[in-house]
Design an enzyme around this catalytic site. Structure first.
Site, mmCIF file in Angstrom:
data_model
loop_
_atom_site.group_PDB
_atom_site.id
_atom_site.type_symbol
_atom_site.label_atom_id
_atom_site.label_comp_id
_atom_site.label_asym_id
_atom_site.label_seq_id
_atom_site.Cartn_x
_atom_site.Cartn_y
_atom_site.Cartn_z
ATOM 1 N N HIS A 287 9.503 6.113 -2.428
ATOM 2 C CA HIS A 287 8.089 6.074 -2.546
ATOM 3 C C HIS A 287 7.999 6.519 -4.149
ATOM 4 C CE1 HIS A 287 7.174 6.613 1.840
ATOM 5 N NE2 HIS A 287 7.026 5.513 1.572
ATOM 6 N N LYS B 119 -2.544 8.018 15.240
ATOM 7 C CA LYS B 119 -1.145 8.284 14.833
ATOM 8 C C LYS B 119 -1.199 9.692 14.710
ATOM 9 C CE LYS B 119 1.682 5.616 12.130
ATOM 10 N NZ LYS B 119 1.773 4.468 11.113
ATOM 11 N N ARG C 157 11.241 -3.627 1.213
ATOM 12 C CA ARG C 157 12.565 -3.392 1.415
ATOM 13 C C ARG C 157 13.744 -4.343 1.977
ATOM 14 N NH1 ARG C 157 11.422 2.048 4.681
ATOM 15 N NH2 ARG C 157 9.685 0.537 5.073
ATOM 16 N N SER D 43 10.776 6.817 6.166
ATOM 17 C CA SER D 43 10.211 8.146 6.486
ATOM 18 C C SER D 43 10.653 8.306 7.830
ATOM 19 C CB SER D 43 8.476 7.991 6.740
ATOM 20 O OG SER D 43 8.329 7.954 5.230
HETATM 21 P P1 ADP Z 1 2.895 2.558 5.865
HETATM 22 O O1 ADP Z 1 2.542 3.354 7.146
HETATM 23 O O2 ADP Z 1 1.616 1.874 5.457
HETATM 24 O O3 ADP Z 1 3.677 1.333 6.146
HETATM 25 P P2 ADP Z 1 4.987 4.232 4.591
HETATM 26 O O4 ADP Z 1 4.421 5.371 3.936
HETATM 27 O O5 ADP Z 1 5.859 3.894 5.419
HETATM 28 O O6 ADP Z 1 3.389 3.494 4.781
HETATM 29 O O7 ADP Z 1 5.195 3.224 3.199
HETATM 30 C C1 ADP Z 1 4.229 3.007 2.201
HETATM 31 C C2 ADP Z 1 4.897 1.825 1.135
HETATM 32 O O8 ADP Z 1 6.155 2.105 0.660
HETATM 33 C C3 ADP Z 1 5.148 0.531 2.061
HETATM 34 O O9 ADP Z 1 4.861 -0.674 1.158
HETATM 35 C C4 ADP Z 1 6.755 0.628 2.330
HETATM 36 O O10 ADP Z 1 7.176 -0.718 2.674
HETATM 37 C C5 ADP Z 1 7.199 1.181 0.925
HETATM 38 N N1 ADP Z 1 8.483 1.903 1.116
HETATM 39 C C6 ADP Z 1 8.944 2.728 2.079
HETATM 40 N N2 ADP Z 1 10.075 3.149 1.919
HETATM 41 C C7 ADP Z 1 10.523 2.239 0.806
HETATM 42 C C8 ADP Z 1 11.790 2.690 0.127
HETATM 43 N N3 ADP Z 1 12.857 3.284 0.236
HETATM 44 N N4 ADP Z 1 11.727 1.761 -1.057
HETATM 45 C C9 ADP Z 1 10.714 0.969 -1.346
HETATM 46 N N5 ADP Z 1 9.736 0.903 -0.787
HETATM 47 C C10 ADP Z 1 9.364 1.729 0.234
#
Ligand code: ADP
Length: 158
Positions: free
Chosen positions: A18, A42, A91, A129
């Site tokens: 992120h 959630k 990703r 995450s």
């Molecule tokens: P959500 O629950 O909305 O998917 P996340 O917190 O899991 O939220 O992710 C937020 C954004 O960051 C999403 O667009 C996700 O694809 C992106 N993301 C998560 N991990 C990575 C990573 N390692 N590299 C690039 N983008 C990422």
């Protein structure tokens, strides 16, 4: 007019993946609002207030980055905050399938919003995450995956 982007997510927790999206996004936007979405259905692993604080601390030297928590529809939060762009990371094809439909919905809610996708930096692609939550829950140090230090887990039933 400043170019403002909302980077929405659960950020449970905010990862180095992120962080990379935010830092690269700063080449495109004047301001990035990191929006931590509250989802009543959630249950979070890392409390929202804790994550808000850790993310703010991570970007304390960046005047173009701020953090907010929100309830409700992401597109409406973008509109209310003057953000014409949503920033998201991609990703893999699984991300793409989901992001494709969510971006259509966001435009349905706020027709002027444009979602901008940044492809993950390859060395950060495996970071998610959910994997970090699992590692942390069972006492594994996760410092290499997050841009701050997390207190160890004391509760294995989390
Ligand atoms: P959500 O629950 O909305 O998917 P996340 O917190 O899991 O939220 O992710 C937020 C954004 O960051 C999403 O667009 C996700 O694809 C992106 N993301 C998560 N991990 C990575 C990573 N390692 N590299 C690039 N983008 C990422």
């Amino acid at each position: 007019m400043p170019r403002i982007a909302l980077f929405p997510g659960s950020f449970d927790p905010f990862t180095r993946g992120h962080e990379d999206i935010v830092l690269r996004g700063l080449q495109l936007f004047d301001e990035i609002i990191i929006g931590i979405g509250r989802n009543a259905n959630k249950k979070r692993y890392f409390p929202l207030e804790v994550m808000e604080e850790l993310i703010s601390e991570t970007f304390r030297d960046y005047s173009g980055v701020r953090v907010l928590s929100y309830d409700g529809l992401t597109a409406n939060i973008a509109r209310e905050n003057g953000a014409k762009f949503l920033l998201r990371g991609l990703r893999n094809t699984t991300d793409f399938e989901y992001e494709n439909s969510i971006s259509q919905v966001n435009r349905y809610v706020y027709e002027d919003v444009e979602t901008v996708f940044l492809i993950t930096s390859p060395h950060l692609a495996p970071i998610s995450s959910s994997i970090i939550r699992d590692l942390h829950r069972y006492g594994q140090n996760v410092d290499s995956f997050v841009p701050y230090t997390l207190a160890p887990s004391h509760n294995e039933s989390n």
